[in-house]
Design a protein around this motif. Sequence first.
Motif, PDB file in Angstrom:
ATOM      1  N   ARG A 143       1.943   6.205  -6.632  1.00  0.00           N
ATOM      2  CA  ARG A 143       0.920   7.147  -7.516  1.00  0.00           C
ATOM      3  C   ARG A 143       0.960   8.665  -7.452  1.00  0.00           C
ATOM      4  O   ARG A 143       1.177   9.251  -8.473  1.00  0.00           O
ATOM      5  CB  ARG A 143      -0.039   6.824  -6.609  1.00  0.00           C
ATOM      6  N   LYS A 144       1.861   8.852  -6.184  1.00  0.00           N
ATOM      7  CA  LYS A 144       2.362  10.583  -6.149  1.00  0.00           C
ATOM      8  C   LYS A 144       3.421  10.949  -7.129  1.00  0.00           C
ATOM      9  O   LYS A 144       3.236  11.638  -8.171  1.00  0.00           O
ATOM     10  CB  LYS A 144       3.580  10.597  -5.313  1.00  0.00           C
ATOM     11  N   ARG A 201       0.720  -1.153   0.233  1.00  0.00           N
ATOM     12  CA  ARG A 201       0.016   0.170   0.093  1.00  0.00           C
ATOM     13  C   ARG A 201       0.885   1.610   0.245  1.00  0.00           C
ATOM     14  O   ARG A 201       0.666   2.152  -0.445  1.00  0.00           O
ATOM     15  CB  ARG A 201      -0.563   0.145   1.137  1.00  0.00           C
ATOM     16  N   VAL A 202       2.208   1.163   0.759  1.00  0.00           N
ATOM     17  CA  VAL A 202       3.066   2.192   0.831  1.00  0.00           C
ATOM     18  C   VAL A 202       3.960   1.883  -0.890  1.00  0.00           C
ATOM     19  O   VAL A 202       3.909   3.656  -1.307  1.00  0.00           O
ATOM     20  CB  VAL A 202       3.857   2.492   2.037  1.00  0.00           C
ATOM     21  N   THR A 203       4.000   1.636  -0.869  1.00  0.00           N
ATOM     22  CA  THR A 203       4.488   1.298  -2.068  1.00  0.00           C
ATOM     23  C   THR A 203       3.391   1.940  -3.594  1.00  0.00           C
ATOM     24  O   THR A 203       3.817   2.965  -4.451  1.00  0.00           O
ATOM     25  CB  THR A 203       5.420   0.216  -3.058  1.00  0.00           C
ATOM     26  N   ASN A 223       3.480   8.696  -9.985  1.00  0.00           N
ATOM     27  CA  ASN A 223       2.684   9.132 -10.892  1.00  0.00           C
ATOM     28  C   ASN A 223       2.646  11.119 -11.997  1.00  0.00           C
ATOM     29  O   ASN A 223       2.655  11.105 -13.055  1.00  0.00           O
ATOM     30  CB  ASN A 223       2.178   8.130 -11.840  1.00  0.00           C
ATOM     31  N   GLU A 224       1.980  11.150 -10.524  1.00  0.00           N
ATOM     32  CA  GLU A 224       1.575  11.953 -10.791  1.00  0.00           C
ATOM     33  C   GLU A 224       1.745  13.380 -11.283  1.00  0.00           C
ATOM     34  O   GLU A 224       1.816  14.314 -12.198  1.00  0.00           O
ATOM     35  CB  GLU A 224       0.620  12.581  -9.136  1.00  0.00           C
ATOM     36  N   ARG A 225       3.130  13.238 -10.126  1.00  0.00           N
ATOM     37  CA  ARG A 225       4.415  14.573 -10.531  1.00  0.00           C
ATOM     38  C   ARG A 225       5.020  14.809 -12.019  1.00  0.00           C
ATOM     39  O   ARG A 225       5.233  15.239 -12.734  1.00  0.00           O
ATOM     40  CB  ARG A 225       5.704  14.226  -9.543  1.00  0.00           C
ATOM     41  N   SER A 226       4.787  12.561 -12.259  1.00  0.00           N
ATOM     42  CA  SER A 226       5.654  12.933 -13.862  1.00  0.00           C
ATOM     43  C   SER A 226       4.317  12.719 -14.842  1.00  0.00           C
ATOM     44  O   SER A 226       5.151  14.155 -15.772  1.00  0.00           O
ATOM     45  CB  SER A 226       5.547  11.695 -14.740  1.00  0.00           C
ATOM     46  N   ILE A 227       3.234  12.934 -14.343  1.00  0.00           N
ATOM     47  CA  ILE A 227       2.752  13.854 -15.576  1.00  0.00           C
ATOM     48  C   ILE A 227       1.992  15.477 -15.502  1.00  0.00           C
ATOM     49  O   ILE A 227       2.180  15.866 -17.000  1.00  0.00           O
ATOM     50  CB  ILE A 227       0.663  12.699 -15.352  1.00  0.00           C
ATOM     51  N   ALA A 228       1.997  15.482 -14.105  1.00  0.00           N
ATOM     52  CA  ALA A 228       2.310  17.437 -13.943  1.00  0.00           C
ATOM     53  C   ALA A 228       3.705  17.833 -15.201  1.00  0.00           C
ATOM     54  O   ALA A 228       3.031  18.681 -15.795  1.00  0.00           O
ATOM     55  CB  ALA A 228       2.349  17.630 -12.966  1.00  0.00           C
ATOM     56  N   ASP A 229       4.937  17.335 -15.030  1.00  0.00           N
ATOM     57  CA  ASP A 229       5.571  17.404 -15.871  1.00  0.00           C
ATOM     58  C   ASP A 229       5.450  17.397 -16.938  1.00  0.00           C
ATOM     59  O   ASP A 229       5.904  18.305 -18.024  1.00  0.00           O
ATOM     60  CB  ASP A 229       6.965  16.777 -14.884  1.00  0.00           C
TER      61      ASP A 229
END
Length: 185
Positions: A126-127, A119-121, A129-135
């Motif tokens: 997920r975080k 769950r932690v991994t 991936n969100e940063r990569s999408i934002a970048d």
Amino acid sequence: MAAEDRAKAASTGASGIARPPRYRLDQPKAPRRRLVPAYDPEAFGRLSERIARFLGTWRFIVWMTLFIFIWLLWNVFAPTAWRFDPYPFIFLTLMLSLQASYAAPLILLAQNRQADRDRVTYEQDRKQNERSIADTEYLTREIAALRIGLGEVTTRDWIRSELEDLVRGLDDRRAPHPAESDEDR
């Protein structure tokens, strides 16, 4: 003796009634005795994972099979006085049930710990991936802005073509027209 009198006077008030001792805030309290023994849940979890990992190996199956085989041989072929678990092998059944009753919760505990780690991994992934999408979105906007900006910028080829057009225009003005050149002669 004077030190004992001072300690006694400090523990009783002016009225002579005994007061409970005051605790100093700059020193930790003595640990209280518990009815339940204290344990480290992380150490217990690591131990349960090691046991569960061992229970899931072929080595465990081989050792358990060898143990049961020796148990059966001993209790069938040993002299009657040395046999400790006669034919229905009730003691063996009891031991295997006991082993299973401890193994199941340990395996479940190890699975829960693995699920927590997963769950932690997953949350970290997920975080990320969100940063990569934002970048990626930011870089896409920047590239689009550069393309729009380049559409408005003069390039070397465009300047060259404009200068060539001007030179042709000037050449056309200087060159005498064929009709005029005949009259001048």
